[in-house]
Structures are given as structure tokens and as C-alpha cells.
Design an enzyme around this catalytic site. Structure first.
Site, PDB file in Angstrom:
ATOM      1  CB  CYS A  71      54.734  63.503  67.845  1.00 14.99           C
ATOM      2  SG  CYS A  71      54.179  64.307  69.348  1.00 14.99           S
TER       3      CYS A  71
ATOM      4  CG  HIS B 164      48.521  60.295  61.033  1.00 19.54           C
ATOM      5  ND1 HIS B 164      48.401  61.656  60.786  1.00 19.54           N
ATOM      6  CD2 HIS B 164      49.708  60.166  61.666  1.00 19.54           C
ATOM      7  CE1 HIS B 164      49.459  62.295  61.247  1.00 19.54           C
ATOM      8  NE2 HIS B 164      50.275  61.408  61.796  1.00 19.54           N
TER       9      HIS B 164
ATOM     10  CG  HIS C 288      54.422  59.014  62.200  1.00 22.46           C
ATOM     11  ND1 HIS C 288      55.183  60.144  62.073  1.00 22.46           N
ATOM     12  CD2 HIS C 288      53.188  59.429  62.585  1.00 22.46           C
ATOM     13  CE1 HIS C 288      54.438  61.215  62.373  1.00 22.46           C
ATOM     14  NE2 HIS C 288      53.223  60.810  62.685  1.00 22.46           N
TER      15      HIS C 288
ATOM     16  NE  ARG D 206      49.830  68.356  62.452  1.00 23.01           N
ATOM     17  CZ  ARG D 206      50.089  67.174  63.032  1.00 23.01           C
ATOM     18  NH1 ARG D 206      50.953  67.082  64.027  1.00 23.01           N
ATOM     19  NH2 ARG D 206      49.503  66.069  62.591  1.00 23.01           N
ATOM     20  CG  ASP D 207      52.958  64.757  61.876  1.00 24.07           C
ATOM     21  OD1 ASP D 207      54.068  64.759  62.416  1.00 24.07           O
ATOM     22  OD2 ASP D 207      52.139  63.839  62.046  1.00 24.07           O
TER      23      ASP D 207
ATOM     24  CG  ASN E  52      53.592  62.272  58.981  1.00 26.08           C
ATOM     25  OD1 ASN E  52      54.171  63.269  59.403  1.00 26.08           O
ATOM     26  ND2 ASN E  52      52.495  61.801  59.518  1.00 26.08           N
TER      27      ASN E  52
HETATM   28  P1  HMG Z   1      50.487  73.594  79.646  1.00 24.94           P
HETATM   29  O1  HMG Z   1      51.841  74.191  79.940  1.00 24.94           O
HETATM   30  O2  HMG Z   1      50.019  72.481  80.491  1.00 24.94           O
HETATM   31  O3  HMG Z   1      49.280  74.605  79.582  1.00 24.94           O
HETATM   32  O4  HMG Z   1      50.527  73.148  78.108  1.00 24.94           O
HETATM   33  P2  HMG Z   1      48.976  76.028  80.081  1.00 24.94           P
HETATM   34  O5  HMG Z   1      47.516  76.188  79.941  1.00 24.94           O
HETATM   35  O6  HMG Z   1      49.618  76.239  81.430  1.00 24.94           O
HETATM   36  O7  HMG Z   1      49.699  76.972  79.019  1.00 24.94           O
HETATM   37  C1  HMG Z   1      51.089  77.164  78.936  1.00 24.94           C
HETATM   38  C2  HMG Z   1      51.370  78.373  78.055  1.00 24.94           C
HETATM   39  O8  HMG Z   1      50.939  78.105  76.719  1.00 24.94           O
HETATM   40  C3  HMG Z   1      50.585  79.602  78.505  1.00 24.94           C
HETATM   41  O9  HMG Z   1      51.348  80.725  78.109  1.00 24.94           O
HETATM   42  C4  HMG Z   1      49.341  79.524  77.637  1.00 24.94           C
HETATM   43  O10 HMG Z   1      48.742  80.782  77.466  1.00 24.94           O
HETATM   44  C5  HMG Z   1      49.885  79.018  76.342  1.00 24.94           C
HETATM   45  P3  HMG Z   1      52.109  81.644  79.220  1.00 24.94           P
HETATM   46  O11 HMG Z   1      51.022  82.138  80.112  1.00 24.94           O
HETATM   47  O12 HMG Z   1      53.047  80.690  79.916  1.00 24.94           O
HETATM   48  O13 HMG Z   1      52.805  82.654  78.380  1.00 24.94           O
HETATM   49  N1  HMG Z   1      48.911  78.282  75.536  1.00 24.94           N
HETATM   50  C6  HMG Z   1      48.788  78.442  74.222  1.00 24.94           C
HETATM   51  N2  HMG Z   1      49.414  79.240  73.343  1.00 24.94           N
HETATM   52  C7  HMG Z   1      49.040  79.142  72.041  1.00 24.94           C
HETATM   53  N3  HMG Z   1      48.100  78.287  71.614  1.00 24.94           N
HETATM   54  C8  HMG Z   1      47.455  77.462  72.455  1.00 24.94           C
HETATM   55  C9  HMG Z   1      47.795  77.527  73.813  1.00 24.94           C
HETATM   56  N4  HMG Z   1      47.370  76.865  74.906  1.00 24.94           N
HETATM   57  C10 HMG Z   1      48.061  77.342  75.962  1.00 24.94           C
HETATM   58  N5  HMG Z   1      46.554  76.608  71.992  1.00 24.94           N
HETATM   59  C11 HMG Z   1      49.429  72.632  76.024  1.00 24.94           C
HETATM   60  C12 HMG Z   1      49.414  72.477  77.543  1.00 24.94           C
HETATM   61  C13 HMG Z   1      48.358  71.723  75.489  1.00 24.94           C
HETATM   62  C14 HMG Z   1      49.158  74.083  75.664  1.00 24.94           C
HETATM   63  C15 HMG Z   1      50.833  72.220  75.511  1.00 24.94           C
HETATM   64  O14 HMG Z   1      51.157  70.980  76.051  1.00 24.94           O
HETATM   65  C16 HMG Z   1      50.901  72.128  74.013  1.00 24.94           C
HETATM   66  O15 HMG Z   1      50.808  73.137  73.317  1.00 24.94           O
HETATM   67  N6  HMG Z   1      51.119  70.914  73.466  1.00 24.94           N
HETATM   68  C17 HMG Z   1      51.148  70.696  72.031  1.00 24.94           C
HETATM   69  C18 HMG Z   1      52.014  69.508  71.695  1.00 24.94           C
HETATM   70  C19 HMG Z   1      52.020  69.286  70.208  1.00 24.94           C
HETATM   71  O16 HMG Z   1      51.733  70.161  69.410  1.00 24.94           O
HETATM   72  N7  HMG Z   1      52.346  68.038  69.810  1.00 24.94           N
HETATM   73  C20 HMG Z   1      52.374  67.669  68.419  1.00 24.94           C
HETATM   74  C21 HMG Z   1      51.021  67.561  67.803  1.00 24.94           C
HETATM   75  S1  HMG Z   1      50.225  66.003  68.099  1.00 24.94           S
HETATM   76  C22 HMG Z   1      50.897  64.962  66.891  1.00 24.94           C
HETATM   77  O17 HMG Z   1      51.830  65.318  66.216  1.00 24.94           O
HETATM   78  C23 HMG Z   1      50.247  63.627  66.665  1.00 24.94           C
HETATM   79  C24 HMG Z   1      49.469  63.528  65.343  1.00 24.94           C
HETATM   80  O18 HMG Z   1      50.310  63.797  64.235  1.00 24.94           O
HETATM   81  C25 HMG Z   1      48.909  62.107  65.185  1.00 24.94           C
HETATM   82  C26 HMG Z   1      49.981  61.052  65.466  1.00 24.94           C
HETATM   83  O19 HMG Z   1      50.897  60.888  64.666  1.00 24.94           O
HETATM   84  O20 HMG Z   1      49.871  60.469  66.553  1.00 24.94           O
HETATM   85  C27 HMG Z   1      48.281  64.500  65.315  1.00 24.94           C
HETATM   86 MG    MG Z   2      51.669  62.368  63.335  1.00 25.09          MG
END
Ligand code: HMG
Ligand code: MG
Length: 286
Positions: A239, A206, A208, A16-17, A248
Site C-alpha cells: 500500500c 490477506h 503481506h 490491484r494490490d 503480498n
Molecule cells: P480526498 O482528497 O480526501 O477526497 O481523497 P476528495 O473527495 O476531496 O477528492 C479528491 C479528488 O479525487 C477529487 O478530484 C475527487 O473528485 C476525486 P478533483 O476534484 O480534485 O479533481 N475522487 C475520485 N476519483 C476517482 N475515484 C474515486 C474518487 N473519489 C474522489 N473513487 C480519497 C479521499 C478516498 C478519494 C483518496 O484518499 C483515495 O483515493 N485514496 C485511495 C488510497 C488507496 O487506494 N490505497 C490503497 C488501497 S488500500 C490497500 O492497499 C490495503 C488492502 O490491500 C488491504 C491491506 O493490505 O491492508 C486492501
Molecule cells: Mg494489501
């Protein structure tokens, strides 16, 4: 007197990450082979994919297929930011779900298009629903030390965000140095406080490894009583919305350090190297 646990649990986040920030699309076949090799090495807890918008993170667009095809061994987490993702994950049979929110509102706006307060509020009802269905919930707390946009984060803000999730009833907090800038002293200070404040919640660290202090931070967190660490085989990761952050901490380096100190992980170091060799030809970010 140094205090160390006898055993440590590794939560592998490579699939994933590790892969979410990879610019070349990694074929589902290769992701599945990586997951299988990690399982063979003795990994028992793993973030296998994320249910996020494919427009935001194209690399995770095959979450349904990953869930349909993986061998269901051990605790397999899927990460998701919202109710829509939780519903999709449940449909695919997920029983361990990780949600994520940063301490920094600026980071959250870039990562999930919500402020910290909005993100917490929209998770409250769906998390209650997951818990009602006996689903294990892990809350990942990003930017717990530094934010790529706002800089150093206040420790009180970190604790109060963690408290929101503990009061919702989550089983685990995975507290993250998203940009890899924490020092061992900052690690020891925050994790000591988290262990004291939330004695009934699993606390995971966690890290990085941007500034190459992740192993030192893990050693400091061990002394604060932490015995669960997220890491990514091959040191992949980052990210997409945290500029400047690198991968990581590498699982193979963490496991080697732990084994050299006589701490058991249940992971075979040679088989872990094979898992890294399985994914290495298909990624460009390491
Ligand atoms: P948005 O554009 O504000 O939201 O995105 P929306 O509700 O308008 O949705 C946009 C489109 O995405 C729509 O599709 C939704 O249906 C769809 P359209 O109508 O345009 O075709 N949608 C989805 N599709 C699949 N699965 C879903 C989903 N939700 C909406 N769950 C949103 C807001 C949160 C969806 C977007 O910003 C997003 O997906 N962000 C994810 C970012 C991400 O994955 N970042 C990395 C993970 S976090 C990380 O790595 C940190 C961590 O490792 C810890 C650390 O190190 O800090 C965990
Ligand atoms: Mg991370």
C-alpha cells in the site's frame, strides 16, 4: 491433530494490490496481458483494479479501460473507498465490489483522509445500495494486526470493526496484515476468533510478506478454518500509504505449498509461472 481443508480458494490481488505501489506506470496493455495469463492459469477470483483518486494512486488511473477490456470470467472485484468509486464501478459493469477501511485511524487518515469512524459511516448507505442491487460486497479490513504508525492493534477493535460490516450485510471480510508483521500465533488467534464470531460470513486472510512469515501465517490460518487467501502472483504489492510494507505473499508460493499438502486450488503452477513472467519485465518493485 492438524486440520486442513481439501480445497482452498485463491483471490488473486496482483493486478490491484500488486501494481498500485509500482512507481513506473505499467501500460494498460501489460496489465490486461497479466490478467489474461492469470485467468488462463485457473484463477477464478481476482481484484482487477481499483476506483480511487488518480491523484492519490496514479497507477490505477486506467480502471475504466481495464473494466471495459477484460474478459469477464469468474468473480472480478474492483476496490473502492467511497460512493463516487462505487458509482463509477457500477457504470463499468462491476458486480463484485471491495471496500476498505483500516482498524487504525492514523492509517485511515493517511490512506483515505478519514478517521475509522468517518470511513465506516460514509460507507453505510452506499453498501446498502450495492446489496439492494445484488452486488457482492467484500470488506477489506486493513491493519488488523499492526499499523505502520500506531503499532499493534487491539483484537477487540478488529472484531468490532468487522462486526460493523457484518451487520451491514457484506458477504466477505478480507482481513489484512497490511505491513506483514503478524506471527503465526497472532494469525491463528485472530482467525479462530473471526471464524467463531462470524460463522455466516466468508472469511479471507490477506498477508503481506515483509517479515517472511506469510506462508507460516497461512498455515496457521488454515488450522483456524480459513480456506480463502488473497495473494499476488510474483509477490508484487504494497500500500503506498503503509511505509515499510512489502509485497503480498506470492500466489505461486502459496499454491505450491497447498498442492504439496494435497490441497486443491484449481490453479496450474506452470501457467501461473507464465503469468509472473508476463508482468515481471514491466515492474521494478520485486
Ligand atoms: P480526498 O482528497 O480526501 O477526497 O481523497 P476528495 O473527495 O476531496 O477528492 C479528491 C479528488 O479525487 C477529487 O478530484 C475527487 O473528485 C476525486 P478533483 O476534484 O480534485 O479533481 N475522487 C475520485 N476519483 C476517482 N475515484 C474515486 C474518487 N473519489 C474522489 N473513487 C480519497 C479521499 C478516498 C478519494 C483518496 O484518499 C483515495 O483515493 N485514496 C485511495 C488510497 C488507496 O487506494 N490505497 C490503497 C488501497 S488500500 C490497500 O492497499 C490495503 C488492502 O490491500 C488491504 C491491506 O493490505 O491492508 C486492501
Ligand atoms: Mg494489501
Amino acid at each position: 491433530m492438524i486440520s486442513l481443508p481439501n480445497t482452498v480458494t485463491i483471490i488473486e490481488v496482483g493486478p490491484r494490490d500488486g501494481l498500485q505501489n509500482e512507481k513506473n506506470y505499467v501500460k494498460t496493455e501489460h496489465k490486461l496481458a497479466y490478467i489474461r495469463a492469470l485467468q488462463a492459469a485457473g484463477i477464478t477470483e481476482m481484484e482487477v483494479t481499483s476506483f480511487v483518486s488518480p491523484k492519490w494512486v496514479p497507477q490505477m488511473a486506467d480502471a475504466n479501460e481495464i473494466m471495459a477490456r477484460i474478459d469477464r470470467l469468474g468473480k472480478q472485484f474492483v476496490l473502492t473507498p467511497n460512493e463516487r468509486g462505487m458509482e463509477n464501478a457500477k457504470t463499468m459493469g462491476a458486480d463484485h465490489i471491495a471496500v476498505f477501511v483500516g482498524v487504525s485511524s492514523t492509517f485511515n487518515q493517511k490512506n483515505i483522509n478519514k478517521t475509522t469512524a468517518e470511513a465506516v459511516e460514509q460507507l453505510r448507505a452506499p453498501i446498502a445500495e450495492l446489496l439492494n442491487h445484488n452486488i457482492f460486497v467484500r470488506a477489506c479490513i486493513s491493519t488488523a494486526f499492526y499499523c505502520p504508525y500506531e503499532g499493534k492493534q487491539g483484537i477487540d477493535d478488529v472484531i468490532s470493526l468487522c462486526r460493523e460490516f457484518v451487520e451491514m450485510g457484506v458477504h466477505e471480510l478480507s482481513v489484512a496484515d497490511t505491513v506483514g508483521k503478524a506471527s503465526p500465533l497472532e494469525s491463528y488467534t485472530l482467525f479462530s476468533l473471526l471464524k467463531k464470531e462470524f460463522p455466516d460470513t466468508l472469511i479471507t486472510a490477506h498477508f503481506h510478506d515483509t517479515e517472511k512469515m506469510a506462508l507460516a501465517n497461512i498455515f496457521a490460518a488454515l488450522q483456524a478454518g480459513v480456506d480463502r487467501f488473497d495473494s499476488s502472483a510474483g509477490g508484487l504489492g504494497g500500500c503506498p500509504f503503509a511505509p515499510g510494507a512489502t509485497g503480498n505473499v506470492a500466489t505461486e508460493r502459496v499454491v505450491h505449498m497447498l498442492h504439496r499438502m494435497g490441497i486443491a486450488t484449481g490453479i496450474d503452477e506452470d501457467l501461473l509461472k507464465e503469468a509472473v513472467a508476463v508482468i515481471s519485465p514491466h515492474v521494478s518493485i520485486h
